[in-house]
Design a protein around this motif. Structure first.
Motif, PDB file in Angstrom:
ATOM      1  N   ASP A 241       0.819  -1.216   0.000  1.00 15.62           N
ATOM      2  CA  ASP A 241       0.000   0.000   0.000  1.00 15.62           C
ATOM      3  C   ASP A 241       0.850   1.263   0.000  1.00 15.62           C
ATOM      4  O   ASP A 241       0.370   2.339  -0.332  1.00 15.62           O
ATOM      5  CB  ASP A 241      -0.909   0.013   1.240  1.00 15.62           C
ATOM      6  N   HIS A 242       2.122   1.118   0.424  1.00 15.89           N
ATOM      7  CA  HIS A 242       2.959   2.315   0.519  1.00 15.89           C
ATOM      8  C   HIS A 242       3.387   2.831  -0.857  1.00 15.89           C
ATOM      9  O   HIS A 242       3.760   3.989  -1.001  1.00 15.89           O
ATOM     10  CB  HIS A 242       4.203   2.009   1.357  1.00 15.89           C
ATOM     11  N   SER A 243       3.389   1.935  -1.860  1.00 17.95           N
ATOM     12  CA  SER A 243       3.843   2.332  -3.190  1.00 17.95           C
ATOM     13  C   SER A 243       2.638   2.678  -4.052  1.00 17.95           C
ATOM     14  O   SER A 243       1.783   1.828  -4.308  1.00 17.95           O
ATOM     15  CB  SER A 243       4.640   1.175  -3.822  1.00 17.95           C
ATOM     16  N   ARG A 244       2.571   3.918  -4.483  1.00 16.84           N
ATOM     17  CA  ARG A 244       1.419   4.381  -5.267  1.00 16.84           C
ATOM     18  C   ARG A 244       1.820   4.742  -6.694  1.00 16.84           C
ATOM     19  O   ARG A 244       1.197   5.558  -7.337  1.00 16.84           O
ATOM     20  CB  ARG A 244       0.778   5.591  -4.593  1.00 16.84           C
ATOM     21  N   ARG A 245       2.896   4.126  -7.151  1.00 16.99           N
ATOM     22  CA  ARG A 245       3.327   4.388  -8.514  1.00 16.99           C
ATOM     23  C   ARG A 245       3.929   3.124  -9.116  1.00 16.99           C
ATOM     24  O   ARG A 245       4.345   2.215  -8.394  1.00 16.99           O
ATOM     25  CB  ARG A 245       4.361   5.523  -8.554  1.00 16.99           C
ATOM     26  N   TYR A 246       3.921   3.095 -10.453  1.00 14.03           N
ATOM     27  CA  TYR A 246       4.549   1.982 -11.149  1.00 14.03           C
ATOM     28  C   TYR A 246       6.060   2.214 -11.177  1.00 14.03           C
ATOM     29  O   TYR A 246       6.521   3.332 -11.422  1.00 14.03           O
ATOM     30  CB  TYR A 246       4.003   1.870 -12.571  1.00 14.03           C
ATOM     31  N   GLN A 247       6.796   1.172 -10.945  1.00 15.03           N
ATOM     32  CA  GLN A 247       8.251   1.274 -10.911  1.00 15.03           C
ATOM     33  C   GLN A 247       8.843   0.566 -12.114  1.00 15.03           C
ATOM     34  O   GLN A 247       8.470  -0.570 -12.427  1.00 15.03           O
ATOM     35  CB  GLN A 247       8.785   0.632  -9.620  1.00 15.03           C
ATOM     36  N   ARG A 248       9.757   1.239 -12.780  1.00 16.37           N
ATOM     37  CA  ARG A 248      10.432   0.600 -13.904  1.00 16.37           C
ATOM     38  C   ARG A 248      11.353  -0.499 -13.372  1.00 16.37           C
ATOM     39  O   ARG A 248      12.040  -0.313 -12.365  1.00 16.37           O
ATOM     40  CB  ARG A 248      11.236   1.617 -14.709  1.00 16.37           C
ATOM     41  N   LEU A 249      11.378  -1.622 -14.048  1.00 19.64           N
ATOM     42  CA  LEU A 249      12.229  -2.736 -13.607  1.00 19.64           C
ATOM     43  C   LEU A 249      13.696  -2.333 -13.597  1.00 19.64           C
ATOM     44  O   LEU A 249      14.470  -2.796 -12.748  1.00 19.64           O
ATOM     45  CB  LEU A 249      12.012  -3.938 -14.541  1.00 19.64           C
ATOM     46  N   SER A 250      14.083  -1.443 -14.472  1.00 18.96           N
ATOM     47  CA  SER A 250      15.488  -1.022 -14.546  1.00 18.96           C
ATOM     48  C   SER A 250      15.925  -0.273 -13.285  1.00 18.96           C
ATOM     49  O   SER A 250      17.123  -0.176 -13.010  1.00 18.96           O
ATOM     50  CB  SER A 250      15.701  -0.135 -15.777  1.00 18.96           C
ATOM     51  N   PHE A 658      -0.244  -8.375 -15.357  1.00 18.18           N
ATOM     52  CA  PHE A 658      -1.465  -7.977 -14.668  1.00 18.18           C
ATOM     53  C   PHE A 658      -2.065  -6.783 -15.405  1.00 18.18           C
ATOM     54  O   PHE A 658      -1.372  -5.793 -15.693  1.00 18.18           O
ATOM     55  CB  PHE A 658      -1.173  -7.589 -13.216  1.00 18.18           C
ATOM     56  N   HIS A 659      -3.366  -6.855 -15.721  1.00 17.99           N
ATOM     57  CA  HIS A 659      -4.060  -5.760 -16.388  1.00 17.99           C
ATOM     58  C   HIS A 659      -4.498  -4.740 -15.342  1.00 17.99           C
ATOM     59  O   HIS A 659      -5.208  -5.067 -14.397  1.00 17.99           O
ATOM     60  CB  HIS A 659      -5.272  -6.288 -17.162  1.00 17.99           C
ATOM     61  N   THR A 660      -4.081  -3.503 -15.551  1.00 21.98           N
ATOM     62  CA  THR A 660      -4.328  -2.464 -14.549  1.00 21.98           C
ATOM     63  C   THR A 660      -5.812  -2.181 -14.347  1.00 21.98           C
ATOM     64  O   THR A 660      -6.215  -1.669 -13.292  1.00 21.98           O
ATOM     65  CB  THR A 660      -3.618  -1.154 -14.945  1.00 21.98           C
ATOM     66  N   LYS A 661      -6.647  -2.511 -15.335  1.00 25.81           N
ATOM     67  CA  LYS A 661      -8.087  -2.296 -15.165  1.00 25.81           C
ATOM     68  C   LYS A 661      -8.663  -3.188 -14.064  1.00 25.81           C
ATOM     69  O   LYS A 661      -9.757  -2.936 -13.553  1.00 25.81           O
ATOM     70  CB  LYS A 661      -8.822  -2.554 -16.482  1.00 25.81           C
ATOM     71  N   ASP A 662      -7.905  -4.238 -13.679  1.00 24.63           N
ATOM     72  CA  ASP A 662      -8.383  -5.158 -12.641  1.00 24.63           C
ATOM     73  C   ASP A 662      -8.059  -4.679 -11.225  1.00 24.63           C
ATOM     74  O   ASP A 662      -8.441  -5.348 -10.252  1.00 24.63           O
ATOM     75  CB  ASP A 662      -7.785  -6.549 -12.848  1.00 24.63           C
ATOM     76  N   PHE A 663      -7.343  -3.535 -11.106  1.00 24.04           N
ATOM     77  CA  PHE A 663      -7.128  -2.950  -9.773  1.00 24.04           C
ATOM     78  C   PHE A 663      -8.465  -2.472  -9.218  1.00 24.04           C
ATOM     79  O   PHE A 663      -9.320  -1.974  -9.958  1.00 24.04           O
ATOM     80  CB  PHE A 663      -6.164  -1.757  -9.844  1.00 24.04           C
ATOM     81  N   GLN A 664      -8.658  -2.598  -7.919  1.00 23.61           N
ATOM     82  CA  GLN A 664      -9.914  -2.157  -7.315  1.00 23.61           C
ATOM     83  C   GLN A 664     -10.066  -0.643  -7.382  1.00 23.61           C
ATOM     84  O   GLN A 664     -11.173  -0.127  -7.508  1.00 23.61           O
ATOM     85  CB  GLN A 664      -9.955  -2.621  -5.855  1.00 23.61           C
ATOM     86  N   ASP A 665      -8.936   0.076  -7.290  1.00 25.79           N
ATOM     87  CA  ASP A 665      -8.988   1.539  -7.350  1.00 25.79           C
ATOM     88  C   ASP A 665      -7.784   2.024  -8.142  1.00 25.79           C
ATOM     89  O   ASP A 665      -6.822   2.559  -7.586  1.00 25.79           O
ATOM     90  CB  ASP A 665      -8.983   2.120  -5.932  1.00 25.79           C
ATOM     91  N   PRO A 666      -7.788   1.846  -9.457  1.00 30.51           N
ATOM     92  CA  PRO A 666      -6.599   2.169 -10.258  1.00 30.51           C
ATOM     93  C   PRO A 666      -6.256   3.649 -10.280  1.00 30.51           C
ATOM     94  O   PRO A 666      -5.109   4.024 -10.523  1.00 30.51           O
ATOM     95  CB  PRO A 666      -6.971   1.664 -11.660  1.00 30.51           C
ATOM     96  N   ASP A 667      -7.224   4.527 -10.019  1.00 28.92           N
ATOM     97  CA  ASP A 667      -6.956   5.968 -10.102  1.00 28.92           C
ATOM     98  C   ASP A 667      -6.017   6.444  -8.996  1.00 28.92           C
ATOM     99  O   ASP A 667      -5.449   7.539  -9.084  1.00 28.92           O
ATOM    100  CB  ASP A 667      -8.268   6.752 -10.037  1.00 28.92           C
ATOM    101  N   ARG A 668      -5.869   5.685  -7.912  1.00 24.51           N
ATOM    102  CA  ARG A 668      -4.997   6.092  -6.814  1.00 24.51           C
ATOM    103  C   ARG A 668      -3.529   5.982  -7.194  1.00 24.51           C
ATOM    104  O   ARG A 668      -2.665   6.529  -6.519  1.00 24.51           O
ATOM    105  CB  ARG A 668      -5.258   5.222  -5.578  1.00 24.51           C
TER     106      ARG A 668
END
Length: 782
Positions: A241-250, A658-668
């Motif tokens: 829950d602490h991470s609210r952003r996508y992280q690049r694997l690099s 994982f498809h991001t549309k399947d997140f319960q609250d993707p806008d966060r």
């Protein structure tokens, strides 16, 4: 010596001496040496404590002890020098030291002198077992303030100070025979074992360092690290829950390279090597112990016989206590032990809760650098919390283990010590390793998947492994706990006794009243040293057992553990030596011919190490997925002669979609409007995100590897144990020759009694060199 004569101990009427006192049976000469001292507060005449003190001393004199009381000028403390009468040592010599006589008419040899260590041991045993007419022991009187302390005197330790107990002797040979002559066999065997442990740590440390450094040679060349560092277009799903952003694997490039330092193909070889090393270490130690015990003439010594002899010396009417077993007591102890073990496991769950809550706290912190390194901060602080937990639970575990032993009522002191060792070590093992077991085998495996995460109390998402894998978490936890434990333990082990001794000495010097009598000054000097107890040596052994566990059980995740242990032990030997000789009162010498139950503890750790390392390689490291990919999915299978690296494409293969549309609250999540899918470490298939066929295939391979690894490693251990005999043939031959010669002497004396048929001179003992101590040849700290 039963009170028929009158003992009068005369002391010069100086201001720092006790007045003329009459206690018992024969006059003590001023030139006699006093090996043992009791200390008590000075009580006025008629004080009940003074009466109880007098009764205890009178009981000692009835048993043949000479007592010399002296007091310091300030009249606050009285010192009682204790010395046993020669008749007590004659009885001990008759019971244990004199060899079996071949015939009653044999010529009497000169009596064997009783060593100082034996004299102290006898005096201490009788003092501790003596009871007044009211049934009070010394321990009871000490609790009530009748006596303050008891201790044997440091005498003749100057040579040990010059040749052993100093930092400049760190790489010098240990004088094990001299340690034995001063501290007794048990302490000498501890240092002998520790010296041999250090010596055997050298190849383990060098091999572990080589495995670690081999990762550096592939630091930039590893195909997996290259793919991770170049994966700028792969976005990882938010961790927790602490991470609210996508992280690049690099962004995990540095951690991926660091992980490869200890998670490489050499790890498997090193784990098997350590299984073999643990076996060879123990087998060769058994051989070394046999040699040194024969050298000390203790090969056939029996601990039960020794304790029975001391009981008879203390009380001629002593009744033998038979062996007993109570199924009820055993059941109660088993249930209580299981409850404590469950509590230890519960402590690991508390650490899990801490890590989850800490993740939420650090993520909402006002410090920006914490927000970016939440996982690292949680791992580090979690390790610190675990270390504090270990320190607290160690005291609780010791108390519980003692109470369990008291409830079980062991027959002898050695039996009590053995059972206490097993119970205390079991509790300590779960205390130290429960969090490591959680990180190695549970962390990140019960979390569900993005969009459907397992939550604590339905609120907080469970902690995930580090982005570079769970091996990094296990490595960090091992490094912090082992580093802290070794560093802080060594510092505390030296600084606390040193500061305490300096403080006591300074306070005594400020009070003045330095005794004029040199003997009393020496007693006072010994009194100002730090006190010791029955756990002093036990705690040293326990510390080494836990370290040995860290060195072997999870060594696959931390190949530098043997190197850290080696450096720590080089310091540990000198710390213990300085502490025992310079800073502490003299330990009561204990006789022993082995390290006792600790050997079984070491063998148990060796078996656990095989199991744990097999599980770490199979389930925690990436070794099995890499091998499966290489031989089932890699591009090398399609192009046999290709120069392409066989692990090319492994990173993409090991990440699920994982498809991001399947997140319960993707806008966060930041930037969610531009991201349609993200990746995460697992083997699942969208859209239902159930485990894929690859997951089940990998699981089968992992289980097969664990079974194969454990069987191969255990077979190697068994072969090594068979190949290296516990007892050298030279020792067996020497014991056999002694038995043979004794039988020949009995036969010769028997023929003499029957009329001299065939009687000549007694057969000479076959020429055979006395086995020299192994430690005279090789007993350095390394």
């Amino acid at each position: 010596m039963q009170g028929k004569d009158s003992l009068r101990i005369l002391v010069e009427p100086e201001g720092d001496s006790f007045p003329l006192m009459e206690i018992g049976t024969c006059e003590a000469e001023a030139s006699e040496q006093w090996d043992y001292v009791l200390v008590a507060h000075h009580h006025t005449q008629g004080d009940p404590r003074q009466v109880r003190q007098q009764q205890f001393l009178e009981e000692l004199t009835r048993k043949g002890f000479h007592i010399k009381p002296q007091t310091i000028q300030d009249q606050k403390r009285v010192f009682f020098g204790i010395r046993a009468d020669s008749s007590i040592f004659d009885l001990y010599r008759t019971l244990l030291l004199e060899p079996e006589g071949p015939a009653p008419h044999a010529e009497l040899a000169a009596p064997t002198p009783v060593p100082v260590t034996t004299r102290i041991r006898i005096v201490n045993f009788v003092v501790m077992k003596t009871k007044t007419s009211a049934g009070e022991t010394f321990e009871d009187l000490e609790k009530d303030g009748v006596f303050e302390a008891k201790f044997p005197l440091h005498k003749g330790e100057g040579h040990l100070k010059k040749t052993w107990a100093g930092w400049r002797h760190m790489f010098r040979e240990q004088p094990v025979d001299e340690i034995r002559n001063y501290f007794g066999e048990k302490v000498a065997l501890y240092f002998a074992w520790l010296g041999w442990y250090n010596y055997m740590l050298v190849p383990a440390a060098l091999t572990g360092l080589l495995v670690f450094l081999s990762g550096f040679s592939l630091f930039d060349a590893s195909q997996i690290s290259k793919e991770i560092c170049e994966a700028h277009d792969i976005l990882m799903c938010p961790l927790g829950d602490h991470s609210r952003r996508y992280q690049r694997l690099s962004e995990t490039c540095t951690f991926a390279k660091l992980t490869h330092l200890f998670d490489n193909d050499g790890t498997v070889v090193f784990a098997i090597f350590m299984a073999l090393w643990a076996t060879v270490f123990l087998e060769i130690w058994k051989r070394q112990r046999a040699r040194v015990v024969l050298h000390w003439d203790l090969y056939t010594w029996d601990e039960d016989q020794e304790e029975m002899a001391l009981q008879l010396i203390n009380c001629p009417d002593y009744k033998l206590r038979p062996h007993q077993h109570s199924y009820l007591r055993s059941t109660v102890i088993l249930i209580l032990s299981l409850i404590m073990i469950c509590l230890m496991i519960g402590m690991a769950h508390i650490l899990v809760v801490y890590r989850v809550l800490a993740s939420a706290l650090f993520s909402s912190s006002a410090l920006p650098f914490l927000e970016d390194q939440v996982t690292t901060a949680v791992v580090v602080t979690g390790a610190l919390v675990h270390y504090v937990t270990i320190s607290i639970m160690t005291k609780i575990n010791k108390y519980v283990a003692l109470k369990l032993c008291d409830f079980e009522m062991p027959r002898t002191h050695s039996e009590r010590e053995s059972r206490f060792t097993i119970r205390f070590f079991t509790l300590q093992f779960f205390t130290h390793f429960s969090s490591l077991i959680y990180i190695a085998f549970i962390l990140g495996r019960i979390n569900g998947h993005p969009g459907k995460s397992t939550r604590l109390a339905g609120l907080w998402k469970l902690e995930e492994c580090h982005a570079s894998g769970c091996m990094m978490d296990l490595f960090v936890q091992m490094a912090i706990i082992m580093g802290l434990k070794q560093t802080l333990s060594n510092c505390g082990e030296y600084l606390v006794p040193w500061v305490t001794h300096k403080f006591r000495s300074l306070r005594a010097s400020l009070a003045g009243h330095l005794p004029r009598d040199p003997e009393l000054r020496d007693w006072r000097r010994n009194y100002l040293l730090n006190s010791v107890n029955v756990f002093s040596l036990f705690d040293e052994f326990m510390e080494m057992m836990i370290q040995y566990g860290f060195t072997t059980i999870f060594v696959a995740a931390f190949p530098l553990a043997p190197l850290l242990a080696l450096f720590s032990n080089l310091v540990e030997i000198r710390l213990d030596a300085i502490k025992m000789v310079w800073l502490q009162r003299r330990l009561v010498p204990r006789k022993a011919k082995d390290i006792g139950t600790w050997l079984q503890v070491l063998e148990t750790i060796g078996v656990l190490a095989v199991i744990a390392n097999g599980l770490v390689i199979a389930f925690t490291s990436e070794f099995i997925p890499r091998v499966v990919y290489k031989y089932r999915y890699s591009p090398c299978l399609k192009e046999a002669n290709s120069t392409v690296d066989c692990l090319k494409g492994y990173v993409n293969h090991s990440l699920s979609v994982f498809h991001t549309k399947d997140f319960q609250d993707p806008d966060r999540i930041e930037g969610s409007e531009n991201v349609t899918l993200c990746r995460y470490r697992d083997y699942r298939n969208p859209p239902d995100y159930n485990f894929s066929e690859q997951f089940w295939f990998l699981l089968a391979i992992r289980l097969a590897f664990v079974i194969l690894f454990e069987h191969v490693a255990l077979c190697i251990k068994l072969i090594a144990a068979w190949f290296v005999p516990d007892v050298p043939q030279s020792v067996k031959n020497k014991v056999l020759e002694v038995k043979y010669q004794r039988l020949r002497e009995k036969m010769w004396h028997g023929r003499q009694r029957l009329g001299g048929v065939g009687a000549g001179s007694p057969p000479p003992m076959p020429a055979h060199p006395t086995p020299t101590s192994i430690f005279s040849a090789r007993s350095t700290d390394v």
